[in-house]
Scaffold this active site. Sequence first.
Site, PDB file in Angstrom:
ATOM      1  N   HIS A 102      41.708 -42.687  -3.548  1.00  0.00           N
ATOM      2  CA  HIS A 102      40.529 -42.688  -4.420  1.00  0.00           C
ATOM      3  C   HIS A 102      39.234 -43.077  -3.721  1.00  0.00           C
ATOM      4  CE1 HIS A 102      41.165 -47.044  -4.612  1.00  0.00           C
ATOM      5  NE2 HIS A 102      39.932 -47.126  -5.070  1.00  0.00           N
ATOM      6  N   ASP A 103      39.274 -43.779  -2.629  1.00  0.00           N
ATOM      7  CA  ASP A 103      38.045 -44.193  -1.939  1.00  0.00           C
ATOM      8  C   ASP A 103      37.876 -43.571  -0.556  1.00  0.00           C
ATOM      9  OD1 ASP A 103      36.656 -45.734  -3.752  1.00  0.00           O
ATOM     10  OD2 ASP A 103      37.701 -47.575  -3.245  1.00  0.00           O
TER      11      ASP A 103
ATOM     12  N   HIS B 260      42.380 -52.882  -0.282  1.00  0.00           N
ATOM     13  CA  HIS B 260      41.872 -52.396  -1.573  1.00  0.00           C
ATOM     14  C   HIS B 260      42.714 -51.216  -2.068  1.00  0.00           C
ATOM     15  CE1 HIS B 260      39.160 -51.106  -4.719  1.00  0.00           C
ATOM     16  NE2 HIS B 260      39.003 -49.940  -4.123  1.00  0.00           N
TER      17      HIS B 260
ATOM     18  N   HIS C  85      36.046 -51.272   0.892  1.00  0.00           N
ATOM     19  CA  HIS C  85      36.928 -50.114   0.741  1.00  0.00           C
ATOM     20  C   HIS C  85      37.836 -50.017   1.955  1.00  0.00           C
ATOM     21  CE1 HIS C  85      33.574 -49.073  -2.001  1.00  0.00           C
ATOM     22  NE2 HIS C  85      34.609 -48.879  -2.781  1.00  0.00           N
TER      23      HIS C  85
END
Length: 85
Positions: free
Chosen positions: A59-60, A23, A19
Amino acid sequence: FLSFIESYMCIDHSTNPYHNFRHIIDVLHACHCLLTTYEAKYYLQTIDIFVLLISALVHDLGHPGLNNTYQTNALTQLAIRYNDS
């Protein structure tokens, strides 16, 4: 904004190498490709597309790099807080 995202994702890069900033950009690019390939501008409002792309960027954030099964088996604080059973 991107500098903030990149610096935040690099904080825990040693314990969660997947992550990372590459990414994030990969997911952002995939969303962009899907939006342009399927001509989302005809189906979604501009704000919807903007929110989708921002969501791809973040999102991460804060993702610990461990799946739900691990969290549950290890009885982590996340599992205790969010376990439905």
